[in-house]
Design a protein around this motif. Structure first.
Motif, PDB file in Angstrom:
ATOM      1  N   SER A  92       0.811  -1.221   0.000  1.00 13.26           N
ATOM      2  CA  SER A  92       0.000   0.000   0.000  1.00 13.26           C
ATOM      3  C   SER A  92       0.840   1.265   0.000  1.00 13.26           C
ATOM      4  N   ASN A  93       1.997   1.215   0.626  1.00 11.78           N
ATOM      5  CA  ASN A  93       2.818   2.413   0.757  1.00 11.78           C
ATOM      6  C   ASN A  93       3.783   2.607  -0.403  1.00 11.78           C
ATOM      7  N   GLU A  94       3.650   1.785  -1.437  1.00 11.47           N
ATOM      8  CA  GLU A  94       4.561   1.850  -2.569  1.00 11.47           C
ATOM      9  C   GLU A  94       3.809   2.217  -3.842  1.00 11.47           C
ATOM     10  N   SER A  95       4.445   2.988  -4.683  1.00 11.53           N
ATOM     11  CA  SER A  95       3.905   3.274  -6.001  1.00 11.53           C
ATOM     12  C   SER A  95       4.256   2.105  -6.913  1.00 11.53           C
ATOM     13  N   HIS A  96       3.307   1.620  -7.670  1.00 12.64           N
ATOM     14  CA  HIS A  96       3.517   0.451  -8.527  1.00 12.64           C
ATOM     15  C   HIS A  96       4.216   0.859  -9.822  1.00 12.64           C
TER      16      HIS A  96
END
Length: 98
Positions: A80-84
């Protein structure tokens, strides 16, 4: 009925165990994965990623491998805390390959 039997036996009744069944299933799964890996080395396979959100709106990314034998789940991670980004996905796939 089952609870009555437990009550009649008393406090010393050992809990049921599924260890033999679980061990058998683990070995069966390892055998299937080994066959799948061997086929992947011989004729190739596809690595697939999938991202989705659960009911709590957490972002989940899965990694699977597909071959003629079918699709095998390899890994899942909460991200959730990462940009894909393409780099993030690449790093995740690379870590699973290693």
């Amino acid at each position: 009925m089952m609870l009555e039997v437990f009550g009649q036996f008393g406090i010393g009744l050992p809990p049921p165990t599924i260890d033999p069944l679980l061990k058998h299933e683990v070995e069966r799964t390892k055998s299937l994965l080994k066959k799948n890996k061997e086929e992947g080395k011989e004729i190739g396979c596809s690595i697939m990623t999938d991202a989705w959100s659960d009911r709590k709106r957490r972002s989940i990314m899965n990694l699977c491998v597909n071959s003629r034998m079918g699709t095998v789940f390899i890994s899942s991670k909460e991200c959730s805390n990462e940009s894909h980004t393409s780099q993030y996905i690449y790093d995740y796939v690379e870590s699973c390959i290693q």
